[in-house]
Design an enzyme around this catalytic site. Structure first.
Site, PDB file in Angstrom:
ATOM      1  N   CYS A   1      16.496 -64.579  35.164  1.00 54.96           N
ATOM      2  CA  CYS A   1      16.679 -64.496  33.712  1.00 54.96           C
ATOM      3  C   CYS A   1      15.381 -64.662  32.902  1.00 54.96           C
ATOM      4  CB  CYS A   1      17.750 -65.498  33.283  1.00 54.96           C
ATOM      5  SG  CYS A   1      18.546 -65.049  31.740  1.00 54.96           S
TER       6      CYS A   1
ATOM      7  N   HIS B   1      22.509 -66.264  37.173  1.00 58.67           N
ATOM      8  CA  HIS B   1      22.434 -67.694  37.483  1.00 58.67           C
ATOM      9  C   HIS B   1      23.588 -67.974  38.439  1.00 58.67           C
ATOM     10  CE1 HIS B   1      19.798 -68.485  33.983  1.00 58.67           C
ATOM     11  NE2 HIS B   1      20.564 -67.650  33.313  1.00 58.67           N
TER      12      HIS B   1
END
Ligand code: GLN
Length: 245
Positions: free
Chosen positions: A95, A196
């Site tokens: 990310c 994630h």
């Protein structure tokens, strides 16, 4: 004993949704194959990091604020990081860490954070700050020529474009941009992704792929004996059932 050397960058700043857990999963699964992991850290102000000595360089995810705070330090390591990549060090980027290795990230306040420019993509935050790509995500990626479903959780405002080599095809969720088909960036020694999770606890196959790459850098072929992943597989099945049934 065989050893994998890991550099965990900005672990004190980039740890959304338990991203630091990815390193624990790698260490646990490597150890079960008789491979030790040595984990060292680089954060803002760390001097004289020798990036070339690592088999894996890892960055987790973080909010725009943390990305701003560490951007100058990251730039100061530019040449050494590129050398490590060219030398075959594996990069796992989640990310915020993914965004920072591209050309640039234009954040939600219209501020441009210069990326390392290692890869050709760039990211622009969505105009509406309240509109983000949030939720569970499933993609189909190809690891060692085999198609594999990778599952995770995404939460990003950033919309990433120009990822010529994507990590996977989106089956459920958003990916690189709102409702996009493509997710992440993938090349020989980099996986960059919005997932994630922690990513590797939900996708043991992916953890093993990275361990094998790192352990084989010395030139030997490593036999990765299978581990008992019954619980992981059950958890995956439940999530697949719930999301794509
Ligand atoms: N700041 C980035 C965004 O919102 C990254 C967020 C994250 O790492 N989850 O797009």
């Amino acid at each position: 004993m065989r050893e994998i050397r890991i550099l965990h960058m900005y672990s004190d700043m980039l740890d959304l949704y338990g991203d630091n857990g990815n390193i624990e999963v790698l260490s646990y699964r490597a150890k079960a194959r008789g491979i030790e992991t040595v984990v060292e850290h680089h954060s803002v102000g760390t001097k004289d990091t020798d990036f070339l000595k690592y088999d894996l360089i890892y960055l987790g995810g973080g909010a725009d604020y943390e990305q701003q705070l560490l951007a100058n330090d990251l730039q100061s390591c530019h040449d050494e990081i590129i050398k490590a990549y060219d030398n075959g060090t594996f990069f796992l980027l989640i990310c915020g860490g993914y965004q920072l290795m591209g050309e640039y990230y234009k954040d939600s306040n219209d501020e441009v954070i210069k990326g390392l420019g290692m890869f050709p993509y760039h990211t622009v935050a969505s105009v509406n700050k309240n509109k983000r790509c949030i939720g569970n995500i499933i993609i189909e990626a190809e690891l060692n020529g085999e198609k594999s479903k990778i599952i995770g959780f995404e939460n990003h405002g950033g919309q990433t474009s120009r990822t010529d080599k994507t990590f996977g095809r989106v089956i459920f969720g958003n990916g690189n941009r709102f409702e996009s088909d493509d997710e992440g960036y993938f090349d020989k020694n980099v996986i960059a992704t919005y997932l994630h999770g922690p990513l590797l606890s939900k996708n043991p196959e992916l953890a093993d792929y990275i361990i094998k790459y790192c352990a084989e850098r010395g030139g030997d072929t490593i036999e990765m004996n299978p581990l008992d992943d019954t619980l992981e597989q059950k958890a995956r099945e439940i999530l697949f059932g719930r999301l794509i049934g």
